[in-house]
Design an enzyme around this catalytic site. Structure first.
Site: not given
Ligand code: PRP
Ligand code: URA
Length: 213
Positions: A204, A108, A207, A112
């Protein structure tokens, strides 16, 4: 708590609720966080698969031949959304060892909040399979909706989405974009903050799982 979403099942088993509470705690270590995501995913898989199709099979017990039921159709396919969805794979595989595993890479964009995709690999004959998409967090729903759209473009028609924490905004987005896709969560949280994080949430997930912050 009752909710108004026809596309949503909240798994309220006491073990799931207990483990999710520990998961949310900011003092929970990376090691413990990983273990809990795995365990909750396994418990949720039990609920998510409860209507999988069965077919009769003949079994020879040590005493006689009997007709019993086994899972039917092509191998179920689980698809983690990278990265955080990876933390849920082993838990589900423990319940369904023969499942195939696809991968969808999405992140994400921090500014944006739009999903950016970078990887897609699933087993052949998607039209004949049941898919379980995995991602711990359903926030705006952008990532879940885009991953579901990618699966459908490849020919998939039977998709379930499993997360640990969902925001109402994300569940509504899935209902608008993919009303045929049932969403399973361990908790329907209150709302998103201005940065798109779920409240109360757990922070997150990627993370915390991988220690990248
Ligand atoms: C996080 C999570 C989802 C997304 C959710 O991933 O694991 O994939 O955000 O957010 P949304 O419903 O608003 O799209 P992230 O983009 O942080 O990627 P990562 O798992 O690689 O850290
Ligand atoms: N992605 C995450 O990992 N945590 C949140 O709260 C939202 C999006």
């Amino acid at each position: 708590m009752p909710h108004q979403f026809p596309n949503l099942t909240v798994v309220t088993h006491p073990l799931v609720r207990h483990k999710l509470s520990v998961l949310r705690d900011k003092e929970t270590s990376k090691k413990k966080f990983k273990e809990l995501v795995d365990e909750i995913a396994m418990l949720m898989a039990y609920e998510v698969t409860k209507d999988l199709p069965l077919a009769p099979v003949e079994i020879e017990t040590p005493l006689e031949t009997t007709t019993e039921m086994k899972l039917s159709g092509k191998k179920l396919t689980i698809v983690p959304i990278l990265r955080a969805g990876l933390g849920m794979v082993d838990g589900v595989i423990r319940l369904i060892p023969s499942a195939r595993v696809g991968h969808i890479g999405l992140f994400r964009d921090h500014d944006t909040l739009q999903p950016v995709d970078y990887y897609f690999k699933i087993p052949p004959e998607p039209e004949a399979r049941d898919f379980i998409l995995l991602d711990p967090m359903l926030a705006t729903g952008g990532s879940a909706s885009a991953a579901t759209a990618s699966l459908k473009r490849s020919g998939a028609s039977r998709v379930r989405f499993v997360c640990l924490v969902a925001a109402p905004e994300g569940v509504q987005r899935m209902l608008d974009d993919h009303p045929d896709v049932h969403v399973y969560t361990a908790s329907l949280d209150r709302e998103l903050n201005e940065l798109g994080y779920i409240l109360p949430g757990l922070g997150d997930a990627g993370d915390r799982l991988f220690g990248t912050k």
